[in-house]
Design an enzyme around this catalytic site. Structure first.
Site, short mmCIF file in Angstrom:
data_model
loop_
_atom_site.label_atom_id
_atom_site.label_comp_id
_atom_site.label_asym_id
_atom_site.label_seq_id
_atom_site.Cartn_x
_atom_site.Cartn_y
_atom_site.Cartn_z
N LYS A 28 0.90 -1.26 0.00
CA LYS A 28 -0.01 0.22 0.15
C LYS A 28 0.80 1.01 -0.07
O LYS A 28 1.92 1.21 0.30
CB LYS A 28 -0.96 0.16 1.24
P1 NAD Z 1 -12.69 7.77 -2.94
O1 NAD Z 1 -11.75 8.83 -2.49
O2 NAD Z 1 -13.27 7.68 -4.27
O3 NAD Z 1 -14.23 8.09 -2.22
C1 NAD Z 1 -14.37 8.01 -0.94
C2 NAD Z 1 -15.87 8.51 -0.25
O4 NAD Z 1 -15.85 8.45 0.90
C3 NAD Z 1 -15.80 10.17 -0.85
O5 NAD Z 1 -17.24 10.08 -1.12
C4 NAD Z 1 -15.77 10.87 0.42
O6 NAD Z 1 -16.23 12.08 0.35
C5 NAD Z 1 -16.20 9.85 1.52
N1 NAD Z 1 -15.80 10.17 2.93
C6 NAD Z 1 -14.72 10.43 3.30
N2 NAD Z 1 -14.74 10.36 4.67
C7 NAD Z 1 -16.05 10.34 5.00
C8 NAD Z 1 -16.85 10.01 6.37
N3 NAD Z 1 -16.22 10.20 7.29
N4 NAD Z 1 -18.11 9.74 6.12
C9 NAD Z 1 -18.69 9.51 5.20
N5 NAD Z 1 -18.15 9.64 3.66
C10 NAD Z 1 -16.86 10.05 3.94
O7 NAD Z 1 -12.44 6.32 -2.30
P2 NAD Z 1 -12.76 4.95 -2.76
O8 NAD Z 1 -11.62 4.28 -3.87
O9 NAD Z 1 -14.01 4.80 -2.96
O10 NAD Z 1 -12.15 4.10 -1.56
C11 NAD Z 1 -13.11 4.01 -0.30
C12 NAD Z 1 -12.77 2.76 0.59
O11 NAD Z 1 -12.74 1.59 -0.27
C13 NAD Z 1 -11.38 3.01 1.36
O12 NAD Z 1 -11.40 2.17 2.61
C14 NAD Z 1 -10.77 2.41 0.25
O13 NAD Z 1 -9.31 1.71 0.50
C15 NAD Z 1 -11.56 0.91 -0.18
N6 NAD Z 1 -11.18 0.26 -1.27
C16 NAD Z 1 -11.19 0.94 -2.55
C17 NAD Z 1 -10.85 0.28 -3.72
C18 NAD Z 1 -10.74 0.97 -5.22
O14 NAD Z 1 -10.91 0.18 -6.39
N7 NAD Z 1 -10.92 2.27 -5.25
C19 NAD Z 1 -10.62 -1.39 -3.87
C20 NAD Z 1 -10.80 -1.73 -2.31
C21 NAD Z 1 -11.28 -1.01 -1.19
#
Ligand code: NAD
Length: 449
Positions: free
Chosen positions: A138
Site C-alpha cells: 500500500k
Molecule cells: P474515493 O476517494 O473515491 O471515495 C471516498 C468517499 O468517501 C468520498 O465520497 C468521500 O467524500 C467519502 N468520505 C470520506 N470520509 C467520510 C466520512 N467520514 N463519512 C462519510 N463519507 C466519507 O475512495 P474509494 O476508492 O471509493 O475508497 C473508499 C474505501 O474503499 C477505502 O477504504 C478504500 O481503501 C476502499 N477500497 C477501494 C478500492 C478501489 O478500487 N478504489 C478497492 C478496495 C477497497
C-alpha cells in the site's frame, strides 16, 4: 485447521521481517507510531486471532505483524504560486511471498505510516483469499488533493513515483487507485516509471485509463464485487433484495457503484453520505439521478427528493437491513456499534469495523462480511488488467465480469463454509484461510539465509 509447518521452530529461527534492500528512512517529523489503537492495532489483533486458530507460534505472528519492506520519502512540491512545500509519502510492502506487492495509493490528509502498514497487511490477506498471485502492499501521500490544482497533483505523483522507483515495477510492486487517486494518477505513475526504464511498462500500475492498457470493467470492479457478496449474503439470510433497505457510507469510487448495482438489483437505497454530510429518503433514492447530481455538485448534499441528515454519521444508525461502509477505516467502533440496526454489514471500505465493534455485532447476531472478501473485486480485476497488459491481449467486458463474479462467489462460499463448520465469524474465517495460504507459501519457500 492447523499447520505444523513451523513445528519445532522457535521465533528466533524465523526470518527478520525487516530485510530492507533500499534506503528506508524514519518518518520525517518523527511521527510516533500509534500501536494500541488505530488500523494497525486492529489488523494485528485480527492476525493474532487467526494465528491462534491455526495454532501457529509467536514467530509466525511476528513475521506477519510487521511489514517486509517500507519506504518513506519526502516530496518537495513547487506550488502554482511558486511556494515550495514538502509532503511525506510512504510505500509499504507487507508480504511478497506469493508474488509482487499489490495495493492502492492513497492521497489524504489523514495518511499515516501505521495506516499504510495496516492497509498493506489487509492487501496480503485479500490477495491470498481470492487467490491472485500477489503479496500485499500500500502507498500513501499525506495531503488533500482537493486543495491542490491538477498540475500540482501531477507533480506530487511524478515525484513520489520517482522516489519509490527502486521498489516498484511489474514484478515487484504494482500500485492501483485508492482514496483520492484515480486512473489519471495511475497513468502519470506509469509514465514516470516508463521514462526511467526507457520503454513503456504497462504492467507497473493497474486501474489505468483504457487508452493506456487499462482493463474494461476495472473502474467498477470493486463496487460490482461488493454488490455480488451483498446479494449473496442477503440470499444466505433468506432476504429478497426488493425487501431490503440499504444505507451506503461514502459516495466515491466504491460506494457510488455499490449503491448503483444494489439499486439495479431492486434494493431500496434510502441513505448515502460523503465527507460533507448524509442524505435520506425513506422511499428510496434514485441512484442514477444522484450520480448525475454529484458529478456536477461534488457532494450528495442538496439532492432533490431527499432530506439532509444533521450529522453525516446518523446514516450508520438508521433502521436499515443492509449497511455498506465504503469510506474510511474505524467508523464502526466500540462506542457506536450497538446503535447500528442493520442485520447485514458489508465492508466496501478497508478496515471500517474495529475488533470491539466486531464483538458487539457478533453478540447481537449481525452478520459482517469482511473487507478482505467484500471489496476484493478491485484487486481481482487489477490482476486481470496486469495479465492483459503483460500479454498485450485484451478481454471483453463480459469476460472480465464473468471471471470476477466466479472468483467472488467462490471466495464467498469458501469463507461461508469455513465459518459455518468452525462456528467462527466471517472475518475470522477469511483471515484464517488467508493467513494459512500466506504462511504455507512463506515457510515452504524457506527462511533465508
Ligand atoms: P474515493 O476517494 O473515491 O471515495 C471516498 C468517499 O468517501 C468520498 O465520497 C468521500 O467524500 C467519502 N468520505 C470520506 N470520509 C467520510 C466520512 N467520514 N463519512 C462519510 N463519507 C466519507 O475512495 P474509494 O476508492 O471509493 O475508497 C473508499 C474505501 O474503499 C477505502 O477504504 C478504500 O481503501 C476502499 N477500497 C477501494 C478500492 C478501489 O478500487 N478504489 C478497492 C478496495 C477497497
Amino acid at each position: 485447521m492447523t499447520t505444523d509447518l513451523n513445528a519445532g521452530r522457535s521465533p528466533l529461527d524465523l526470518e527478520s521481517p525487516h530485510s530492507i534492500p533500499v534506503t528506508a528512512t524514519a518518518t520525517p517529523g518523527g511521527e510516533a507510531p500509534d500501536v494500541d489503537t488505530g488500523p494497525l492495532a486492529y489488523a494485528r489483533a485480527q492476525l493474532s486471532d487467526a494465528i491462534a486458530v491455526l495454532d501457529l507460534d509467536q514467530g509466525v505472528y511476528s513475521m506477519l505483524a510487521n511489514p517486509r519492506r517500507e519506504m518513506t520519502v519526502s516530496i518537495p512540491l513547487r506550488r502554482d504560486n511558486g511556494d515550495v512545500e514538502v509532503l511525506t509519502g510512504h510505500r509499504v510492502q507487507h508480504n511478497v511471498s506469493r508474488g509482487p506487492g499489490k495495493g492502492g495509493l492513497r492521497y489524504s490528509k489523514d495518511v499515516t505510516l501505521d495506516e499504510v502498514r495496516a492497509l498493506a497487511m489487509w492487501m496480503t490477506w485479500k490477495c491470498a483469499l481470492v487467490d491472485v498471485p500477489y503479496g500485499g502492499a500500500k502507498g500513501g501521500v499525506r495531503f488533500d488533493p482537493k486543495r491542490y490544482s491538477r498540475e500540482e497533483v501531477q507533480r506530487v505523483t511524478r515525484r513520489y513515483t520517482s522516489e519509490i522507483i527502486p521498489i516498484i515495477g511489474p514484478t515487484q510492486d504494482i500500485p492501483a487507485p485508492d482514496i483520492g487517486t484515480d486512473e489519471q494518477v495511475m497513468a502519470w505513475m506509469m509514465d514516470t516509471y516508463s521514462a526511467s526504464q526507457g520503454y513503456t511498462v504497462l504492467g507497473v500500475t493497474t486501474g489505468k485509463p483504457l487508452a493506456l492498457g487499462g482493463s474494461l470493467g476495472r473502474p467498477t470492479a470493486t463496487s460490482l464485487g461488493v454488490a455480488h457478496v451483498a446479494l449473496a449474503a442477503l440470499s444466505h439470510l433468506r432476504r429478497r433484495p426488493t425487501a431490503t433497505a440499504a444505507a451506503v457510507q461514502g459516495f466515491g469510487k466504491v460506494g457510488r457503484g455499490a449503491a448503483r448495482y444494489l439499486w439495479e438489483a431492486g434494493v431500496k437505497v434510502v441513505a448515502v453520505s460523503d465527507e460533507y454530510g448524509a442524505i435520506f429518503n425513506a422511499g428510496g433514492l434514485s441512484v442514477p439521478d444522484l450520480e448525475a447530481y454529484v458529478a456536477i455538485s461534488g457532494t450528495v448534499l442538496g439532492f432533490d427528493d431527499s432530506e439532509d441528515l444533521n450529522d453525516r454519521d446518523a446514516l450508520l444508525y438508521l433502521e436499515v437491513d443492509l449497511l455498506i461502509p465504503a469510506a474510511v477505516e474505524g467508523v464502526l467502533h466500540g462506542e457506536n456499534a450497538d446503535r447500528v440496526h442493520a442485520s447485514l454489514i458489508v465492508e466496501g471500505a478497508n478496515g471500517p469495523t474495529t475488533p470491539a465493534a466486531d464483538e458487539i455485532f457478533r453478540a447481537n447476531g449481525q452478520l459482517v462480511v469482511p473487507d478482505i472478501l467484500a471489496n476484493a473485486g478491485g484487486v481481482i480485476v487489477s490482476y486481470f488488467e496486469w495479465v492483459q497488459a503483460n500479454q498485450a491481449y485484451w478481454w471483453s467486458q463480459t469476460d472480465v465480469e464473468n471471471r470476477l463474479r466466479e472468483r467472488m462467489e467462490r471466495a464467498w462460499h469458501r469463507v461461508l463454509e469455513y465459518a459455518a463448520t468452525h462456528r467462527v465469524s466471517l472475518r475470522l474465517a477469511a483471515t484464517v484461510l488467508a493467513v494459512d495460504t500466506v504462511t504455507t507459501a512463506h515457510l515452504t519457500r524457506g527462511l533465508y539465509p
